[in-house]
Design a protein around this motif. Structure first.
Motif, PDB file in Angstrom:
ATOM      1  N   ALA A   1      -9.352 -16.895  53.653  1.00 57.12           N
ATOM      2  CA  ALA A   1      -8.944 -15.508  53.850  1.00 57.12           C
ATOM      3  C   ALA A   1      -7.508 -15.382  54.318  1.00 57.12           C
ATOM      4  N   HIS A   2      -6.962 -16.418  54.941  1.00 55.90           N
ATOM      5  CA  HIS A   2      -5.591 -16.373  55.439  1.00 55.90           C
ATOM      6  C   HIS A   2      -4.657 -16.987  54.416  1.00 55.90           C
TER       7      HIS A   2
ATOM      8  N   TYR B   1      -5.344 -10.718  63.308  1.00 53.13           N
ATOM      9  CA  TYR B   1      -4.648 -11.074  62.075  1.00 53.13           C
ATOM     10  C   TYR B   1      -4.752  -9.994  61.012  1.00 53.13           C
ATOM     11  N   ARG B   2      -5.916  -9.430  60.815  1.00 49.30           N
ATOM     12  CA  ARG B   2      -6.140  -8.449  59.747  1.00 49.30           C
ATOM     13  C   ARG B   2      -5.696  -7.040  60.131  1.00 49.30           C
ATOM     14  N   LEU B   3      -5.313  -6.847  61.372  1.00 46.08           N
ATOM     15  CA  LEU B   3      -4.943  -5.514  61.827  1.00 46.08           C
ATOM     16  C   LEU B   3      -3.452  -5.291  61.668  1.00 46.08           C
TER      17      LEU B   3
ATOM     18  N   TRP C   1      -3.143 -13.779  67.302  1.00 45.19           N
ATOM     19  CA  TRP C   1      -2.236 -13.010  66.441  1.00 45.19           C
ATOM     20  C   TRP C   1      -1.935 -11.638  67.049  1.00 45.19           C
ATOM     21  N   GLY C   2      -1.798 -11.562  68.358  1.00 42.43           N
ATOM     22  CA  GLY C   2      -1.632 -10.266  69.015  1.00 42.43           C
ATOM     23  C   GLY C   2      -0.207  -9.814  69.255  1.00 42.43           C
ATOM     24  N   GLU C   3       0.778 -10.653  68.986  1.00 43.71           N
ATOM     25  CA  GLU C   3       2.158 -10.266  69.275  1.00 43.71           C
ATOM     26  C   GLU C   3       2.526  -9.016  68.482  1.00 43.71           C
TER      27      GLU C   3
END
Length: 193
Positions: A7-8, A118-120, A145-147
């Protein structure tokens, strides 16, 4: 150790995901008087998990932990260790397809909220449905993946940048930079980890 999923896509090709070097530069460039950094080397997935267990001893309800690193860097492995150290229920696995998982405490400690952003899209508005602002005071929230997406939740947060060799390699060595931001982390000795 985390395995890349279909998916990535390649992180080098995705402009929405920071590279290790871009995040290191942005963290190093922070002029906040209440930030501190510490670097260490992790040699195996077992050591990454143990780092998570040790870090859990420093965490309390209201803490936001942001994890950044290439695919397979060990973000979920570290979070498994956090879950073990916090004594939460349920196996900690990557929440990529469900976005977030809540792991209630088996004792009197805080629950662990594990988010894969990541998907957001960018910004806290895109994460509004997760109600992280409501969960934060009583939980430890870990965001992969929040940065650029969750910093608005609190002025106090812990960034972990996990760098690994990329490409066709079996190298399990990881270089981890921990950066505490805000008053909460000003007195925490990250070098004790």
């Amino acid at each position: 150790m985390e395995a890349p999923t279909a998916a990535h896509d390649d992180p080098a090709e995705s402009p929405s995901r920071p590279t290790s070097s871009s995040l290191a530069t942005s963290l190093a460039g922070s002029s906040s008087p209440s930030s501190s950094s510490f670097e260490l080397t992790v040699n195996s997935p077992d050591e990454m998990r143990e780092l998570g267990r040790r870090l859990a001893r420093q965490l309390r309800a209201g803490d936001l932990v942001m994890l950044t690193g290439e695919l397979g860097a060990g973000k979920t492995t570290l979070t498994r260790g956090l879950g073990e150290g916090l004594g939460v229920r349920g196996a900690v696995t990557s929440p990529t397809f469900v976005i977030a998982r809540v792991h209630p405490s088996l004792g009197d400690g805080p629950p662990l909220v594990h988010v894969d952003a990541y998907r957001l899209g960018g910004g806290l508005d895109d994460m509004e449905d997760l109600d992280l602002d409501v969960s934060l005071p009583e939980s430890v929230i870990v965001v992969e993946w929040g940065e650029g997406k969750v910093e608005e939740l609190t002025d106090d947060r812990l960034h972990l940048l996990i760098h690994r060799a990329v490409g066709d390699t079996t190298d399990e060595v990881r270089h981890v930079t921990l950066t505490g931001v805000g008053e909460r982390w000003a007195t925490v000795d990250l070098s004790a980890l």
